[in-house]
Structures are given as structure tokens and as C-alpha cells.
Design an enzyme around this catalytic site. Structure first.
Site, PDB file in Angstrom:
ATOM      1  N   ARG A 182     -12.437  -0.283  -2.454  1.00  0.00           N
ATOM      2  CA  ARG A 182     -11.686   0.245  -2.378  1.00  0.00           C
ATOM      3  C   ARG A 182     -10.766  -0.880  -1.888  1.00  0.00           C
ATOM      4  O   ARG A 182      -9.188  -0.245  -2.983  1.00  0.00           O
ATOM      5  CB  ARG A 182     -11.509   1.728  -1.274  1.00  0.00           C
ATOM      6  CG  ARG A 182     -10.527   2.215  -1.328  1.00  0.00           C
ATOM      7  CD  ARG A 182      -9.793   3.008  -3.022  1.00  0.00           C
ATOM      8  NE  ARG A 182      -9.744   1.562  -3.799  1.00  0.00           N
ATOM      9  CZ  ARG A 182      -9.166   2.358  -4.949  1.00  0.00           C
ATOM     10  NH1 ARG A 182      -9.794   3.123  -5.929  1.00  0.00           N
ATOM     11  NH2 ARG A 182      -8.445   1.348  -5.508  1.00  0.00           N
ATOM     12  N   CYS A 225      -7.640  -1.929  -4.513  1.00  0.00           N
ATOM     13  CA  CYS A 225      -5.967  -1.379  -4.559  1.00  0.00           C
ATOM     14  C   CYS A 225      -5.381  -2.797  -4.596  1.00  0.00           C
ATOM     15  O   CYS A 225      -4.383  -3.059  -5.264  1.00  0.00           O
ATOM     16  CB  CYS A 225      -5.457  -1.034  -3.351  1.00  0.00           C
ATOM     17  SG  CYS A 225      -6.545   1.088  -3.489  1.00  0.00           S
ATOM     18  N   HIS A 234       1.459   5.203  -1.475  1.00  0.00           N
ATOM     19  CA  HIS A 234      -0.111   6.056  -0.548  1.00  0.00           C
ATOM     20  C   HIS A 234       1.383   6.369   0.510  1.00  0.00           C
ATOM     21  O   HIS A 234       0.690   6.917   1.598  1.00  0.00           O
ATOM     22  CB  HIS A 234      -0.892   5.130  -0.001  1.00  0.00           C
ATOM     23  CG  HIS A 234      -1.254   5.290  -1.024  1.00  0.00           C
ATOM     24  ND1 HIS A 234      -2.593   6.201  -1.639  1.00  0.00           N
ATOM     25  CD2 HIS A 234      -2.075   3.728  -1.608  1.00  0.00           C
ATOM     26  CE1 HIS A 234      -3.152   6.002  -2.709  1.00  0.00           C
ATOM     27  NE2 HIS A 234      -3.628   4.216  -2.462  1.00  0.00           N
ATOM     28  N   CYS A 253       1.023  -0.737   0.334  1.00  0.00           N
ATOM     29  CA  CYS A 253      -0.287  -0.290  -0.367  1.00  0.00           C
ATOM     30  C   CYS A 253       0.897   1.782   0.171  1.00  0.00           C
ATOM     31  O   CYS A 253       0.513   1.994  -1.066  1.00  0.00           O
ATOM     32  CB  CYS A 253      -0.172   0.455   1.163  1.00  0.00           C
ATOM     33  SG  CYS A 253      -1.913  -1.380   1.591  1.00  0.00           S
TER      34      CYS A 253
END
Lengths: 198, 268
Positions: B225, B229, B181, B177
Site C-alpha cells: 500500500r 502510494c 489523507h 501523504c
């Protein structure tokens, strides 16, 4: 970050960091199922992935960084024919192609490098990301020496050989791109006729 | 009224390419989003979800109105701002979606498989009751400050595990992730990426899901979401309501604490 520290500090008597890491890895295995071409084995980490995950975004101790770079450098297989640059036109297509290796992708369909997702490359493609540095005018800035060709091919093959815990995928090492595709992307960066160098 | 507002959104969609052509700047994209906000089709999901919440359904012909979402049986208002949380009856940390499944099983008599057989809708081919219910329940937290608890040991552990998963690099592309991000001011192609490691980034991202996705014509939940991802991360398929999904949601939701919840929203 602040919250993480607060939560960690607040439970000094709770499970240690390694125990939590172990629980996380075990939990991932029961929280995913194989789909399309993506099996559960994709969740298994190699040493590089494990070290970079544990670093949690913080800089690595320089000894560990050097160890990771060395191990990854040893994986790079240069083409037997000694030619490191292919056709930049194919390289541009590979740089634009975002498909490949997702469970939703056709396993027999195209596999790209999606370079534009993270890098500026040509002047004409305005839809580029900024996670990686701009590579526009790569040739002018770096020069087309034999050394630079070798670095460029190697960087695409295994980015971790030159920057431990780089965000960039190891396209050759992990079997994302073929040898010819890596040559073509290297040509996109180093061929004087490529849009990157206009 | 709702139909009129939905058609306004459609008009904005038709006009969008012209708007975008005038400039490729983030400003133009922001204007486009503001124009869409005027008529959010998410309302259609909220209305359907409210009926699904209220009407007797399932083998037990029972309503979900006595479902406890954390603030007491039957309380909907403000609950999403305090989820995920530990539920003693399930002896588990649950996010809204997994809690809804739990209530559908316990109160309405559905099997778990039945309750979550369509977690994500696909146009008219497959409507998702869970997406509609999520739209309704989350809409009842609009304006409420995020206040996700970390009191119970299982809540604390879920947060810490979620953080580990956020940094977990694996798969053909070595993505976590954090790859996309964990840095300020980055984007993929032209899409801005929230930095989920800062309070401001987590707040802005987390408080704007669920969202009506214009490009898909669907309302999408936070579980969706995460699911999508991980697909792009080249991971296998995230199991709906799984422990990893809930732990990661716990990590991100708690990092958003202090900000007013502002969804269902609308995104490109």
C-alpha cells in the site's frame, strides 16, 4: 493528532523537532531507489515544499504564507504571444489523463493534469474527486475578463502563487505541463463552448 | 469449501457492473464490498502462508515456527496487532514484513536478497512468499485490538519520523501523504480517501490491510500500500523493508491503536 502530541510530550527530553526532521530527510534518501524516470533527486525539497511540510497541515503564519506566495508568483512565465486560452477539447483530454511522471509511466508517453481526480469540471463526467473545489460553471461564476484569464493561466502554472501550501501541483513551474497544455486547460475552464460551462 | 467461497466472490465480480449501474452512490459501492466479503480469496494466501511458516525450507532446512514476532518464539496469535516494534536481537524497529525477512535469513539461512526477491506477487508469473506469510500471520490477529508499543526510544523515534514523512512534500507534484489523507470526507475520482489524521480514519484504513484486491487478483500487504502510494506521489521507488517504510507504518499502526484488527480484508 492526539497521539502525536502525547508522544511528543512524553519525550520532552528526546530529540527536538528539527533533529527529527533532519533524520527523516536523511532516512528518505536511503529508503528509496531511482526507478524509471523518477530519480532520488525527486526527494530534494525546495523552500516552498520545506515550509509546507514543516507546517504539518496547520495554517501558516500570514507572513510566511505571503512570502511563499510572492516567491512563487515571481516564477510564472506567461506566453510570449500573449494568448492565454488554447483548445478546450485538448484541455478535456489533459484533464482526464492521469498518467505522467510516475516511475511506472513511459517517459515518452502522455502527461496529463488529472484535474478530475480532485475537481468536478463538467456535468457529464460523474467520476470526479473532491480534494479541490468544483469548477463546474467556472465562466459563469468568474467571468471571462483579461484579469480572470491571467489568474487562471497563472493558477495552473503555479498554484502556490495564490494559495500557499495548496494541495494542487505547480504544473508549469515544475515542468509537468507545457505552455500549450496550460493554455488548453485554461480554455477548458473559460471557453463558452467547453463542457465546464454547459 | 474455500473453492466454493472463492467462486462466490467471482460471481459477485461478474454482477458488480450491474450493481454499480443502479446508482453511483457510496451505498451501492458498500453493498458491492459486502457481497465480496462473503468469499474472500485471501484465504488461499493464508493457507499457503501457513504451510510456508510450518514447513522446513531454505539452506538450513528449518521452519519459521521458532521465529519471534514480538510475543515470544513461535507465537503467532495477536502479534500483528503489536507491530511494528523494537527487536533487541536486530537492534531495530521492524514491521511484520521486515521481521519475516529477518527470520528467513537467521533461521532458514536465506540471504536477505533471496528472502525479499519477490515482495509483491504478479499472478502466476511471480508468487510472493512474503505476501502469503503476511496473510497467514495477520489472519491470526483478526479481532485483536491494535496495541502498537511506543516504549523503547527507537519506537518513539520511528513514530515521530513516520509523522514527518507523512507530511513530507516533494517531487514533481509536491505531494505528501497528507495531500490526500489529511482531510475529512474527500475522494479521488470516486474512491473515498481515509483521513489518516483522525483515530477513526487511521483505524479503519490500517486494520483492513492486507487485503485481496479484486482489481488486481492479488493479496496486497501494507508495505505494498505504501509502495504504490509513493509511486502515485511521483516519488522514486520505496525500498522494501526500508527504515522509511517501517517508520511510516509505525506512525499509522500506532494511530490505529484501540481498534480491533480486521484483515485480511477484500477491497475493489
Amino acid at each position: 493528532m492526539v497521539l502525536a502530541a502525547a508522544v511528543a510530550a512524553g519525550c520532552a527530553t528526546g530529540p527536538g523537532d528539527e533533529e527529527i526532521a533532519g533524520k527523516s530527510a536523511a532516512m528518505l534518501r536511503t529508503s528509496f531507489r531511482p526507478a524509471g524516470q523518477a530519480g532520488i533527486d525527486r526527494l530534494e525539497q525546495d523552500d516552498t515544499q520545506r515550509s509546507c511540510s514543516a507546517a504539518a497541515g496547520k495554517p501558516l503564519p500570514s507572513e510566511l504564507a505571503a512570502k511563499i506566495e510572492q516567491a512563487n508568483l515571481a516564477t510564472i512565465r506567461y506566453p510570449a504571444d500573449g494568448k492565454l486560452l488554447g483548445d478546450w477539447r485538448n484541455g478535456e483530454k489533459i484533464a482526464q489523463e492521469g498518467r505522467g511522471k510516475q516511475f511506472s509511466d513511459d517517459p515518452n508517453g502522455p502527461v496529463g493534469a488529472n484535474c478530475y481526480a480532485c475537481h468536478q469540471l463538467s456535468k457529464t463526467e460523474l467520476s470526479f474527486g473532491t480534494i479541490g473545489p468544483s469548477l463546474y460553471q467556472y465562466l459563469k461564476l468568474r467571468g471571462n475578463t483579461a484579469e480572470m484569464q491571467r489568474y487562471t493561466y497563472g493558477k495552473i502554472y503555479n498554484s502556490e502563487a495564490f494559495a500557499a501550501c495548496s494541495n494542487m501541483p505547480r504544473f508549469g513551474h515544475n515542468g509537468i505541463l507545457s505552455e500549450q497544455q496550460i493554455k488548453d486547460v485554461a480554455a477548458l475552464l473559460l471557453d463558452p463552448a467547453s463542457p465546464v460551462n454547459q | 469449501m474455500i473453492v466454493a467461497r472463492a467462486s462466490l466472490a467471482l460471481m459477485a465480480l461478474v454482477l458488480a457492473p450491474a450493481v454499480m449501474a443502479q446508482g453511483s452512490t457510496a451505498d451501492e459501492i458498500a453493498k458491492y464490498r459486502a457481497a465480496l466479503q462473503d468469499g474472500n480469496p485471501a484465504e488461499l494466501w493464508e493457507i499457503r502462508g501457513e504451510a510456508l511458516w510450518r514447513d522446513p525450507r531454505g539452506p538450513k532446512h528449518a521452519s519459521l515456527e521458532s521465529c519471534d514476532l514480538g510475543l515470544g518464539a513461535g507465537v503467532v496469535k495477536g502479534t500483528y496487532a503489536q507491530l511494528p516494534r523494537y527487536f533487541a536481537d536486530a537492534d531495530r524497529v521492524q514491521d511484520l514484513e521486515s521481521r519475516l525477512v529477518w527470520c528467513m535469513v537467521k533461521l532458514q539461512g536465506l540471504t536477505e536478497a533471496e528472502a525479499q526477491q519477490t515482495p509483491f506477487g504478479n499472478g502466476n508469473a511471480a508468487k510472493s512468499d512474503l505476501e502469503a506469510l503476511t496473510a497467514y500471520v495477520t489472519s491470526e490477529s483478526r479481532g485483536v485490538k491494535m496495541n502498537v508499543p511506543a516504549r523503547h526510544p527507537k519506537e518513539i523515534e520511528a513514530y515521530r519520523v513516520g509523522e514527518k514523512i507523512f507530511y513530507y512534500r516533494a517531487g514533481t507534484h509536491d505531494f505528501a501523504c497528507a495531500t490526500c489523507h489529511g482531510d475529512e470526507g474527500k475522494r479521488i475520482r470516486l474512491q473515498d480517501l481515509p483521513n489518516l489524521m483522525t483515530a477513526a480514519g487511521a483505524q479503519k484504513a490500517y486494520t483492513t490491510w492486507p487485503a485481496y484486491r479484486v482489481s488486481q487478483g492479488e493479496l496486497r500487504t501494507f508495505e505494498w500500500r505504501l509502495y504504490d502510494c509513493f509511486r502515485q506521489q511521483r516519488f522514486p521507488e520505496l525500498v522494501f523493508g526500508s527504515d522509511a517504510a517501517i517508520a511510516l507504518t509505525m506512525f499509522l499502526a500506532r494511530n490505529a491503536n484501540g481498534a480491533p484488527f480486521d484483515a485480511p480484508a477484500i477491497k475493489r
